[in-house]
Design a protein around this motif. Structure first.
Motif, short mmCIF file in Angstrom:
data_model
loop_
_atom_site.label_atom_id
_atom_site.label_comp_id
_atom_site.label_asym_id
_atom_site.label_seq_id
_atom_site.Cartn_x
_atom_site.Cartn_y
_atom_site.Cartn_z
N ASP A 49 0.92 -1.16 -0.06
CA ASP A 49 0.12 0.10 0.13
C ASP A 49 0.93 1.09 0.01
OD1 ASP A 49 -1.56 2.13 0.81
OD2 ASP A 49 -3.03 0.95 1.65
N PRO A 50 0.85 1.97 -0.98
CA PRO A 50 1.74 3.25 -1.20
C PRO A 50 1.58 4.09 0.00
CG PRO A 50 0.49 2.92 -3.09
CD PRO A 50 -0.01 2.21 -2.22
N SER A 51 0.46 4.17 0.71
CA SER A 51 0.48 5.17 1.97
C SER A 51 1.02 4.50 3.00
CB SER A 51 -1.17 5.47 2.20
OG SER A 51 -1.71 4.22 2.77
N VAL A 52 1.10 3.25 3.30
CA VAL A 52 1.67 2.50 4.36
C VAL A 52 3.22 2.61 4.07
CG1 VAL A 52 2.12 0.23 5.49
CG2 VAL A 52 -0.13 1.06 4.78
N ILE A 53 3.71 2.49 2.81
CA ILE A 53 5.27 2.48 2.56
C ILE A 53 5.53 3.95 3.08
CG2 ILE A 53 6.65 2.46 0.60
CD1 ILE A 53 4.80 0.35 -0.59
N ALA A 54 5.02 4.80 2.34
CA ALA A 54 5.14 6.44 2.61
C ALA A 54 5.27 6.45 4.07
CB ALA A 54 4.33 7.33 2.03
N ALA A 55 4.49 5.96 5.07
CA ALA A 55 4.43 6.36 6.56
C ALA A 55 5.72 5.79 7.27
CB ALA A 55 2.92 5.85 7.00
N LYS A 56 6.07 4.58 6.69
CA LYS A 56 6.98 3.72 7.35
C LYS A 56 8.44 4.24 6.81
CE LYS A 56 4.79 -0.62 8.26
NZ LYS A 56 4.74 -2.04 8.06
N CYS A 57 8.70 4.80 5.69
CA CYS A 57 9.82 5.42 5.46
C CYS A 57 9.76 6.57 4.51
CB CYS A 57 10.68 4.27 4.43
SG CYS A 57 11.06 2.72 5.30
N PRO A 58 9.43 7.56 5.37
CA PRO A 58 9.09 9.02 4.63
C PRO A 58 9.98 9.66 3.68
CG PRO A 58 9.05 9.28 7.10
CD PRO A 58 9.14 7.56 6.88
N ASP A 59 11.50 9.36 4.52
CA ASP A 59 12.43 9.97 3.54
C ASP A 59 13.06 9.04 2.40
OD1 ASP A 59 12.72 11.97 5.43
OD2 ASP A 59 13.81 10.74 6.80
N ALA A 60 12.46 7.88 2.18
CA ALA A 60 12.86 6.99 0.97
C ALA A 60 12.43 7.60 -0.20
CB ALA A 60 12.33 5.48 1.14
N ASP A 61 13.28 7.76 -1.14
CA ASP A 61 12.95 8.51 -2.51
C ASP A 61 12.64 7.41 -3.42
OD1 ASP A 61 12.64 9.45 -4.99
OD2 ASP A 61 14.90 10.37 -4.80
N LEU A 62 11.43 6.84 -3.77
CA LEU A 62 10.74 5.82 -4.48
C LEU A 62 10.41 6.40 -5.69
CD1 LEU A 62 8.79 4.11 -1.51
CD2 LEU A 62 11.12 3.38 -2.52
N LYS A 63 10.87 7.54 -6.16
CA LYS A 63 10.28 7.81 -7.44
C LYS A 63 11.01 7.34 -8.39
CE LYS A 63 10.27 12.26 -10.49
NZ LYS A 63 10.75 13.57 -10.62
N GLY A 64 10.11 6.74 -9.38
CA GLY A 64 10.76 5.73 -10.36
C GLY A 64 10.29 4.26 -10.03
N VAL A 65 10.06 3.86 -8.89
CA VAL A 65 9.92 2.57 -8.29
C VAL A 65 8.55 2.12 -8.61
CG1 VAL A 65 10.01 1.10 -6.44
CG2 VAL A 65 11.88 2.64 -6.74
N LYS A 66 7.99 1.04 -9.16
CA LYS A 66 6.84 0.84 -9.35
C LYS A 66 6.35 0.20 -7.99
CE LYS A 66 3.60 -2.04 -12.08
NZ LYS A 66 3.38 -3.10 -13.58
N ILE A 67 5.02 0.75 -7.69
CA ILE A 67 4.25 0.05 -6.55
C ILE A 67 3.28 -0.63 -6.84
CG2 ILE A 67 3.53 0.67 -4.26
CD1 ILE A 67 5.60 3.00 -4.24
N VAL A 68 2.78 -1.81 -6.56
CA VAL A 68 1.71 -2.23 -6.86
C VAL A 68 0.88 -2.65 -5.51
CG1 VAL A 68 0.89 -4.72 -7.82
CG2 VAL A 68 2.56 -3.73 -8.85
N ASP A 69 -0.27 -1.93 -5.52
CA ASP A 69 -1.37 -2.18 -4.48
C ASP A 69 -2.34 -3.14 -4.77
OD1 ASP A 69 -2.93 -1.87 -2.25
OD2 ASP A 69 -3.32 0.41 -2.69
N LEU A 70 -2.22 -4.21 -4.03
CA LEU A 70 -3.12 -5.36 -4.46
C LEU A 70 -4.58 -5.09 -4.09
CD1 LEU A 70 -0.89 -8.63 -3.36
CD2 LEU A 70 -1.33 -7.46 -5.60
N ASN A 71 -4.80 -3.83 -3.33
CA ASN A 71 -6.18 -3.70 -3.08
C ASN A 71 -6.84 -2.92 -4.24
OD1 ASN A 71 -6.30 -4.75 -0.33
ND2 ASN A 71 -5.20 -3.07 0.34
N LYS A 72 -6.01 -2.39 -5.09
CA LYS A 72 -6.61 -1.60 -6.08
C LYS A 72 -6.03 -2.11 -7.87
CE LYS A 72 -6.36 2.56 -3.49
NZ LYS A 72 -5.89 4.18 -3.43
N THR A 73 -5.57 -3.58 -7.51
CA THR A 73 -5.05 -4.04 -8.89
C THR A 73 -6.04 -5.30 -9.15
OG1 THR A 73 -2.80 -3.87 -8.13
CG2 THR A 73 -3.02 -5.40 -9.78
N ASP A 74 -6.33 -5.27 -10.49
CA ASP A 74 -7.17 -6.48 -10.95
C ASP A 74 -6.46 -7.77 -11.00
OD1 ASP A 74 -9.02 -8.03 -12.60
OD2 ASP A 74 -8.62 -7.15 -14.43
N ILE A 75 -6.68 -8.39 -10.16
CA ILE A 75 -5.84 -9.79 -9.81
C ILE A 75 -6.49 -10.79 -10.78
CG2 ILE A 75 -5.29 -9.13 -7.47
CD1 ILE A 75 -7.93 -11.84 -7.55
#
Length: 332
Positions: A49-75
């Motif tokens: 979950d992008p919001s969880v990831i951002a909350a846990k590591c707010p200083d991590a620069d993930l620009k360009g990293v693909k994040i797949v949120d399974l709650n919003k993905t057509d599985i």
């Protein structure tokens, strides 16, 4: 960090492979993902979950990293693939949909679909949970029936053993009591790992308490049968056995116990007859000789999946991602 790991990272940069990190909400994984991306070691897919990831590591620069949120993905396409692969084993679509929402299964399905080149997990999941989806979905490489592991052991570059102190030990983490076929698979896979990751020309020794018939028994016969299997299946691999450890490593002992062998006294890949011997052996070399033990590295899959230690650091994750990229190149 050893020269070998620097080399592994450098080679991975040239490959531009895509690696899935299934445990994308774990801080060590997030930190590693940012470093892998910033250094260009691989393209990264984080599952979480992008919001969880951002909350846990707010200083991590993930620009360009693909994040797949399974709650919003057509599985559905992933569940359908899983169903097709496992329906003969009793899988139904409801179960397939449920499993496809599991990050470990989803990551492996991405690899199966060609959306990624390999997967790394295990920082917060047990080995069995990491390897099970890979065994069910990716399965083993052609000609290999056994998934195994190895450690790359790095000693001082002036060390007279191995390839300037670099050796590969297998299997030290997965198969408790391999039979002859499994031992042969371990030898073949370890030779491939030695070439792809350790960058050495493998000279494989099948270890035993006996050298060339100096002792008899079922334990020795298992090793000699494995030798015959490898020689038939892969005549291109330099391999010999059964060899005691000193005959495998020391030229003067090899000349006495195994004269004429192209491997004895010069082995750089050691295949242990069972997990007890392998695990004890690598830990003894690690502690008594001060060797760096890189691994365990999973091997034998058709496409690479690697299991992390739950005590791993973010730097360990970066190294495993790089090794997974090299394995992917080996597998085409």
């Amino acid at each position: 960090m050893s020269d070998l790991l620097n080399s592994v990272r450098s080679k991975a940069k040239e490959l531009k492979k895509t690696i899935v990190l299934a445990e994308g909400e774990e801080p060590r994984i997030i930190t590693a993902a940012a470093k892998v991306h910033s250094e260009g070691i691989a393209n990264i897919v984080l599952i979480g979950d992008p919001s969880v990831i951002a909350a846990k590591c707010p200083d991590a620069d993930l620009k360009g990293v693909k994040i797949v949120d399974l709650n919003k993905t057509d599985i559905e396409p992933y569940a359908t693939l899983l169903y097709e692969l496992r329906k003969a084993k009793g899988m139904d679509m409801d179960t397939a949909r449920k499993l496809a929402k599991d990050p470990l299964y989803f990551g492996v399905l991405m690899v199966k679909r060609g959306e990624a080149d390999g997967m790394v997990a295990g920082a917060i999941n047990a080995t069995g949970d990491v390897l099970r989806p890979a065994l069910q979905i990716i399965k083993t490489a052609p000609g290999i029936k056994t998934v195994s592991s190895c450690f790359i052991m790095v000693l001082d570059s002036n060390c007279k053993y191995g390839e300037k102190g670099v050796m590969v030990f297998g299997d030290c983490a997965v198969n408790p009591d391999p039979d002859s076929q499994q031992l042969a698979d371990i030898a073949i896979a370890s030779a491939a790992t030695a070439k792809a990751i350790a960058d050495i020309t493998p000279r494989v020794a099948l270890l035993s308490y006996s050298t060339k018939g100096s002792a008899k028994g079922e334990l020795v016969s298992k090793v000699t049968a494995a030798l015959d299997i490898v020689k038939t299946a892969r005549p291109d691999i330099q391999i010999d056995g059964e060899l005691q450890a000193d005959a495998a490593l020391v030229t003067t002992v090899a000349d006495l116990k195994a004269p004429g062998s192209t491997v004895a006294g010069k082995a750089n890949v050691l295949i242990f007859p069972d997990l007890q011997a392998g695990n004890i052996g690598y830990k003894l070399v690690q502690r008594l000789a001060g060797a760096e033990a890189i691994g365990p590295i999973c091997q034998g899959f058709n496409k690479p999946v690697n299991d992390l230690s739950r005590g791993c650091s973010s730097e360990d994750v970066v190294n495993v991602v790089a090794m997974t990229a090299l394995q992917s190149a080996m597998n085409g």
